[in-house]
Design a protein around this motif. Structure first.
Motif, PDB file in Angstrom:
ATOM      1  N   LEU A 256       0.767  -1.222   0.130  1.00 16.66           N
ATOM      2  CA  LEU A 256       0.048  -0.002   0.023  1.00 16.66           C
ATOM      3  C   LEU A 256       0.860   1.179   0.113  1.00 16.66           C
ATOM      4  N   VAL A 257       0.488   2.128  -0.774  1.00 18.20           N
ATOM      5  CA  VAL A 257       0.930   3.537  -0.758  1.00 18.20           C
ATOM      6  C   VAL A 257       0.104   4.700  -0.457  1.00 18.20           C
ATOM      7  N   ALA A 258       0.625   5.752  -0.052  1.00 19.75           N
ATOM      8  CA  ALA A 258      -0.467   6.908   0.092  1.00 19.75           C
ATOM      9  C   ALA A 258      -0.709   7.605  -1.267  1.00 19.75           C
ATOM     10  N   ARG A 259      -1.803   8.075  -1.603  1.00 17.82           N
ATOM     11  CA  ARG A 259      -2.170   8.827  -2.523  1.00 17.82           C
ATOM     12  C   ARG A 259      -1.300  10.291  -2.556  1.00 17.82           C
ATOM     13  N   ASP A 260      -0.990  10.665  -3.589  1.00 14.77           N
ATOM     14  CA  ASP A 260      -0.138  11.848  -3.535  1.00 14.77           C
ATOM     15  C   ASP A 260      -0.648  13.022  -4.545  1.00 14.77           C
ATOM     16  N   TYR A 261      -2.065  13.242  -4.256  1.00 14.64           N
ATOM     17  CA  TYR A 261      -2.782  14.096  -5.082  1.00 14.64           C
ATOM     18  C   TYR A 261      -2.781  15.425  -4.812  1.00 14.64           C
ATOM     19  N   ARG A 262      -2.820  16.494  -5.823  1.00 13.69           N
ATOM     20  CA  ARG A 262      -3.223  17.743  -5.875  1.00 13.69           C
ATOM     21  C   ARG A 262      -4.260  18.133  -6.650  1.00 13.69           C
TER      22      ARG A 262
END
Length: 212
Positions: free
Chosen positions: A52-58
């Protein structure tokens, strides 16, 4: 008599040998790694849990659409037969009103994201069953809201997630509770905008599979 005793001895020895051999085969089979024993030939180990990875959105834009085929009702019944029922704004273009609510909710609820990947949230409203005046001032009910959500890379247009159906239901106040909420500045529109902002945060943040 001697011949019979001889046969019994041979039979007993054969049985003992057979039982000993079965025990030996079972012991060897249990000692083998999973998938290598006779009963497990061809078996594969259980798949490992995905990383699992964290979302990196803007979030850079929110595009909301309301399909033309969705029907609108202004009937003041308890259960109007339509796709869209909304009384939280003055009488007007209900499709434009609910689209504006969701757009504002996503911009305020997820507009703070500052990850390196710019994204666009595309939302297609599929159902907006709020409550009528009659239900609001008597029984209350449920704001039944469903929409399709697609997340795109703002630079390439590639789909990163979805489209997926999002269930954004919220209990609707009725009677004196609805009146008190209205008087305190927490009418239907404010409550729903706040709730949908929380949904936006949930949908655009958190942990997801490494490949998504």
């Amino acid at each position: 008599m001697a011949g019979r005793r001889h046969l019994r001895i041979i039979g007993a020895l054969g049985l003992a040998f057979g039982l000993s051999a079965c025990g030996a085969v079972e012991t060897v089979s249990r000692a083998m790694p999973l998938g290598l024993g006779p009963a497990g030939a061809g078996a594969t180990p259980a798949a490992a849990a995905p990383a699992l990875v964290a979302r990196d959105y803007r979030l850079t834009d929110v595009i909301v659409t309301v399909p033309g085929e969705l029907t609108v009702s202004e009937a003041n019944g308890y259960i109007p037969a339509a796709d869209i029922v909304w009384r939280g704004d003055p009488l007007g273009d209900r499709k434009a009103q609910i689209a504006a609510i969701i757009k504002t909710a996503f911009e305020t609820g997820a507009g703070y994201l500052d990850g390196p990947r710019p994204v666009i949230a595309e939302i297609e409203i599929r159902r907006w069953h709020s409550i009528t005046e009659r239900a609001r001032y008597t029984t209350g009910g449920l704001h039944n809201i469903d929409f399709l959500l697609t997340i795109r890379d703002a630079a390439t247009g590639a789909v990163l997630e979805g489209p997926r159906m999002v269930d954004a239901d919220l209990p609707a106040l009725g009677g004196q509770a609805a009146i008190r909420a209205e008087q305190s500045g927490m009418g239907q529109k404010v409550r729903l905008t706040t709730h949908l902002g929380m949904i936006a945060r949930q949908e655009l943040t958190g942990m997801v599979p490494a490949r998504f």
